[in-house]
Design an enzyme around this catalytic site. Structure first.
Site, mmCIF file in Angstrom:
data_model
loop_
_atom_site.group_PDB
_atom_site.id
_atom_site.type_symbol
_atom_site.label_atom_id
_atom_site.label_comp_id
_atom_site.label_asym_id
_atom_site.label_seq_id
_atom_site.Cartn_x
_atom_site.Cartn_y
_atom_site.Cartn_z
ATOM 1 N N HIS A 293 0.859 -1.183 0.000
ATOM 2 C CA HIS A 293 0.000 0.000 0.000
ATOM 3 C C HIS A 293 0.890 1.225 0.000
ATOM 4 C CE1 HIS A 293 -3.132 2.826 1.199
ATOM 5 N NE2 HIS A 293 -3.973 1.913 0.776
ATOM 6 N N ASP B 1 -7.959 -5.325 0.129
ATOM 7 C CA ASP B 1 -8.488 -6.168 -0.945
ATOM 8 C C ASP B 1 -8.112 -7.630 -0.823
ATOM 9 O OD1 ASP B 1 -9.835 -4.194 -2.369
ATOM 10 O OD2 ASP B 1 -7.976 -3.461 -3.249
HETATM 11 N N1 ACO Z 1 4.296 -7.568 -4.610
HETATM 12 C C1 ACO Z 1 5.650 -7.519 -4.737
HETATM 13 N N2 ACO Z 1 6.403 -6.402 -4.583
HETATM 14 C C2 ACO Z 1 5.764 -5.271 -4.286
HETATM 15 C C3 ACO Z 1 4.362 -5.226 -4.144
HETATM 16 C C4 ACO Z 1 3.632 -6.427 -4.300
HETATM 17 N N3 ACO Z 1 2.287 -6.436 -4.167
HETATM 18 N N4 ACO Z 1 3.972 -3.963 -3.845
HETATM 19 C C5 ACO Z 1 5.084 -3.224 -3.813
HETATM 20 N N5 ACO Z 1 6.186 -4.016 -4.073
HETATM 21 C C6 ACO Z 1 7.588 -3.601 -4.067
HETATM 22 C C7 ACO Z 1 7.957 -2.873 -5.364
HETATM 23 O O1 ACO Z 1 8.457 -3.755 -6.335
HETATM 24 C C8 ACO Z 1 9.014 -1.907 -4.871
HETATM 25 O O2 ACO Z 1 10.219 -2.655 -4.690
HETATM 26 P P1 ACO Z 1 11.680 -1.946 -4.820
HETATM 27 O O3 ACO Z 1 11.684 -0.780 -3.873
HETATM 28 O O4 ACO Z 1 12.653 -3.014 -4.413
HETATM 29 O O5 ACO Z 1 11.794 -1.505 -6.245
HETATM 30 C C9 ACO Z 1 8.530 -1.515 -3.470
HETATM 31 O O6 ACO Z 1 7.745 -2.641 -3.010
HETATM 32 C C10 ACO Z 1 7.686 -0.247 -3.432
HETATM 33 O O7 ACO Z 1 6.627 -0.412 -4.384
HETATM 34 P P2 ACO Z 1 5.959 0.779 -5.194
HETATM 35 O O8 ACO Z 1 5.270 0.225 -6.383
HETATM 36 O O9 ACO Z 1 6.965 1.859 -5.411
HETATM 37 O O10 ACO Z 1 4.898 1.287 -4.130
HETATM 38 P P3 ACO Z 1 3.673 2.192 -4.442
HETATM 39 O O11 ACO Z 1 3.367 2.889 -3.170
HETATM 40 O O12 ACO Z 1 3.897 3.044 -5.634
HETATM 41 O O13 ACO Z 1 2.503 1.156 -4.826
HETATM 42 C C11 ACO Z 1 0.734 -0.380 -4.636
HETATM 43 C C12 ACO Z 1 1.537 0.738 -3.943
HETATM 44 C C13 ACO Z 1 0.290 0.103 -6.029
HETATM 45 C C14 ACO Z 1 -0.516 -0.649 -3.814
HETATM 46 C C15 ACO Z 1 1.597 -1.634 -4.751
HETATM 47 O O14 ACO Z 1 1.968 -2.096 -3.468
HETATM 48 C C16 ACO Z 1 0.914 -2.759 -5.532
HETATM 49 O O15 ACO Z 1 0.971 -2.775 -6.759
HETATM 50 N N6 ACO Z 1 0.223 -3.716 -4.809
HETATM 51 C C17 ACO Z 1 -0.528 -4.759 -5.471
HETATM 52 C C18 ACO Z 1 -1.863 -4.223 -5.952
HETATM 53 C C19 ACO Z 1 -2.835 -3.979 -4.802
HETATM 54 O O16 ACO Z 1 -3.044 -4.822 -3.953
HETATM 55 N N7 ACO Z 1 -3.466 -2.796 -4.851
HETATM 56 C C20 ACO Z 1 -4.491 -2.430 -3.882
HETATM 57 C C21 ACO Z 1 -4.022 -1.331 -3.001
HETATM 58 S S1 ACO Z 1 -5.281 -0.955 -1.801
HETATM 59 C C22 ACO Z 1 -6.393 0.000 -2.661
HETATM 60 O O17 ACO Z 1 -6.090 0.710 -3.581
HETATM 61 C C23 ACO Z 1 -7.748 -0.111 -2.283
#
Ligand code: ACO
Length: 433
Positions: free
Chosen positions: A310, A368
């Protein structure tokens, strides 16, 4: 919001020009640096793609402390609301800032349950969609189309007009979501019943047919109500910011909510609940989990663990904990406590939470992760999961829209950019390229 005596000094070490940036304080949470005058005084824009460090507005509605896993609506902890309140009471709280008295609640409940019908011409609009359209596409279109029905007499500077638009939206969303489902099934639309509760009515309109009533159990209605309560608002996320940005130009509120629905649909946002189910089905059995965990950690593989991570929570999403409990209750009630998908989800969570990558990246289950398992147990197909989220989130969207319209500091949203394209060049005729 109040100005502190603190300032930050911003100095350009090339020109020596500098300015003092005021530091502002909210009630709780990090202070903010007021950069509004930076361009005027120094000629710079600030740069923050994804807005990780940027406050776009001030708000009194929802407070989140992502490090501590805290979520509060109007100051009330989400756990207390989930335990003791219900969706409509929370909707009132989010809209009006205070918990209602019994008389206020009754009036609100009456109002919401008496705007549930759609204009019959809207029904014709549904019929224009392809039979296999995704319910979010249908919702986006139908809610946008409502603006054509409620536009001419809408004066957004009039609080009463804003109230009516807000109540109409909250009332009609379950009808629209249920009709989207019925249409995809080729079944006749089932009309709302005003003596049903909010989520009870949604279940009725979704699962009853003209030939057979649908018996909504208390546990199911309560679980859906709780899920809706937990999804009602979440401050300035992508879809809420979309609603605010669309509304900042003075656009029609139904059109603004349609924009919010479009933004919510993406798998990185509300679409994740559907994506979690797809992922769990793809993983299939517990012995495949390590392979998927490995893929999620591989930066060269686009696969991510859906329902994990998140932007704001760097701790367990407090909503996910509450949903997990509801999940047991619903599956128990339906005699599905051994549901293989739940077992798989729990094992996936256990393994991920013990993994160094997920620990060091502070990736925890989000709202979720478990919600889809409950929706599925109730009989909703995965394509409806995000439509349910949108129905609940309409409360937050419309409350934030209303707050923006009455905020004296609000202006049309207009971010700037760091231009990295070609500098001025001369046009070349086509035969000379
Ligand atoms: N699985 C694996 N790795 C992940 C995940 C994941 N679900 N989420 C984040 N990471 C990693 C990224 O690869 C990144 O790694 P790095 O720093 O080594 O490059 C680090 O964690 C930070 O991730 P970002 O994408 O920069 O974080 P951001 O805050 O932009 O994204 C998000 C947040 C979009 C929710 C992301 O965690 C994700 O895609 N999760 C899966 C989708 C999801 O469940 N979305 C629902 C969110 S809740 C809502 O909107 C209601």
């Amino acid at each position: 919001m109040s100005a502190t005596t603190r300032t930050l000094t911003l100095t350009d070490n090339e020109t020596g020009k500098s300015m003092e940036l005021p530091v502002l304080s909210g009630t709780i949470g990090p202070d903010v640096v007021d950069v509004r005058k930076v361009y005027g005084e120094l000629g710079y824009f600030t740069y923050d793609p994804g807005y990780g460090s940027t406050g776009s507005c001030s708000s009194k509605i929802t407070y989140i402390d992502g490090e501590e896993g805290i979520l509060q609506y109007r100051g009330y902890p989400i756990q207390q609301l989930a335990e003791s309140s219900n969706f409509l009471e929370v909707a009132y709280l989010i809209l009006w800032g205070e918990l209602p008295t019994q008389a206020e609640y009754d009036k609100f409940q009456y109002s919401i349950s008496h705007h549930t019908l759609l204009n019959e011409q809207i029904i014709t609009f549904f019929r224009g969609f392809r039979r296999d359209s995704h319910p979010m596409a249908v919702m986006c279109g139908v809610v946008g189309a409502l603006s054509a029905f409620y536009h001419d007499h809408l004066d957004m500077s009039d609080p009463e007009d804003r109230r009516i638009a807000s109540y109409r939206l909250i009332s009609k969303m379950p009808t629209i979501a249920a009709h989207a489902y019925k249409y995809s099934q080729g079944q006749p639309f089932v009309y709302p019943k005003n003596d049903y509760g909010y989520t009870e009515n949604l279940l009725h309109m979704t699962f009853a047919t003209p030939c057979e009533d649908y018996k909504v159990t208390k546990v199911q209605a309560k679980a859906l109500d709780r899920l809706f309560l937990l999804h009602a608002d979440h401050e300035q996320n992508a879809s809420t910011s979309t609603v605010r940005l669309a509304g900042s130009s003075g656009a029609n509120p139904f059109a603004c909510i349609a924009a919010g629905i479009a933004s919510l649909w993406g798998p990185a946002h509300g679409g994740a609940n559907e994506a979690v189910l797809t992922m769990l089905n793809e993983i299939g059995t517990k012995d495949h989990i390590p392979e998927y965990i490995k893929r999620a950690k591989d930066h060269d593989d686009p696969f991510r663990l859906m329902g994990f991570g998140h932007r704001v929570y760097k701790n367990y999403d407090p909503r996910a904990k509450i949903i997990q409990e509801s999940c047991y209750e619903v599956l128990d009630e339906l005699g599905m406590h051994d549901d293989p998908l739940l077992q798989l989800a729990m094992e996936l969570e256990r393994i991920a939470l013990e993994d160094d990558y997920f620990i060091s990246h502070k990736l925890y289950p989000n709202v979720d992760f478990y919600s889809g398992i409950i929706y599925r147990a109730m009989g909703f197909p995965p394509s409806m999961f995000t439509a349910l989220f949108a129905t609940a989130r309409t409360v937050g969207w419309i409350a934030q829209w209303g707050e923006m319209l009455t905020d004296p500091e609000a202006r049309i949203g207009r971010p700037r950019q760091l231009f990295t394209g070609a500098a001025e060049r001369n046009y070349t005729p086509i035969d000379k390229r």
